[in-house]
Scaffold this motif. Structure first.
Motif, short mmCIF file in Angstrom:
data_model
loop_
_atom_site.label_atom_id
_atom_site.label_comp_id
_atom_site.label_asym_id
_atom_site.label_seq_id
_atom_site.Cartn_x
_atom_site.Cartn_y
_atom_site.Cartn_z
N ARG A 262 0.83 -1.21 0.00
CA ARG A 262 0.00 0.00 0.00
C ARG A 262 0.86 1.26 0.00
N HIS B 22 -7.80 0.73 5.25
CA HIS B 22 -7.32 -0.61 4.88
C HIS B 22 -8.48 -1.46 4.37
N HIS B 23 -8.96 -1.07 3.25
CA HIS B 23 -10.07 -1.72 2.56
C HIS B 23 -9.59 -2.01 1.14
N TRP B 24 -10.29 -2.88 0.43
CA TRP B 24 -9.88 -3.22 -0.93
C TRP B 24 -10.16 -2.10 -1.93
N THR C 286 -4.76 -9.01 -0.10
CA THR C 286 -5.96 -8.81 0.72
C THR C 286 -6.87 -10.02 0.64
N ARG C 287 -7.03 -10.54 -0.55
CA ARG C 287 -7.90 -11.71 -0.74
C ARG C 287 -7.33 -12.92 0.03
N GLN D 61 -5.47 -12.81 2.72
CA GLN D 61 -5.65 -12.58 4.18
C GLN D 61 -7.07 -12.91 4.60
#
Length: 121
Positions: A4, A54-56, A114-115, A117
Motif C-alpha cells: 500500500r 485498509h479496505h480493498w 488482501t484476498r 488474508q
C-alpha cells in the motif's frame, strides 16, 4: 502494508507530475487542462486513502487510476487526444509511465494479498 505504501507513493508521484504539467503546459488547454487537475486531485485522494483506509476499494481505485492515466497518455502519444499529441520526450513522461505501471501492478498485488488474508481468516 508495504504494498500500500509503494502504491500510494506511485499514485502521489503521478498526481504531482500531472499538476506540474498543468502549470507548465496544459493550463489553457480546453479538455486536457481540467483533466490534469482532476487527475491531480484524484491521485491525492487515492494516495491518502491507500494509507489510512485498509479496505480493498483504494487498491481498486489505484489500479483504475494507473490504467486510465497511462491509457490516456498512450492514446495521446499515438493518435492524439482532444487535439493533444504527446511525445516521449521529457523525463516527467517516463517517470509518470513507470509509476502508473507500479500503481497498476502494485494495486493488483495488494488486492491479491488482501484476498489471501481474508481467505486465511
Amino acid at each position: 502494508m508495504w504494498i500500500r505504501i509503494v502504491v500510494s507513493v506511485a499514485v502521489l508521484i503521478s498526481a504531482v507530475i500531472h499538476l506540474e504539467q498543468w502549470f507548465l503546459v496544459f493550463r489553457d488547454t480546453a479538455v486536457i487542462g481540467p483533466a490534469m487537475l482532476a487527475n491531480f486531485a484524484g491521485g491525492i485522494v487515492i494516495g491518502i486513502l491507500l494509507l489510512v483506509w485498509h479496505h480493498w476499494l483504494p487498491l481498486v481505485l489505484a489500479v483504475l487510476f494507473g490504467a486510465s492515466t497511462l491509457g490516456a497518455f498512450l492514446i495521446s502519444a499515438t493518435v492524439g487526444l482532444f487535439g493533444v499529441h504527446e511525445h516521449w520526450s521529457i523525463w516527467e513522461v517516463f517517470v509518470a509511465a513507470i509509476v502508473e505501471v507500479v500503481a497498476i501492478i502494485g494495486g493488483l498485488a495488494g488486492l491479491l494479498a488482501t484476498r489471501r488474508q481474508v481467505a486465511r481468516r
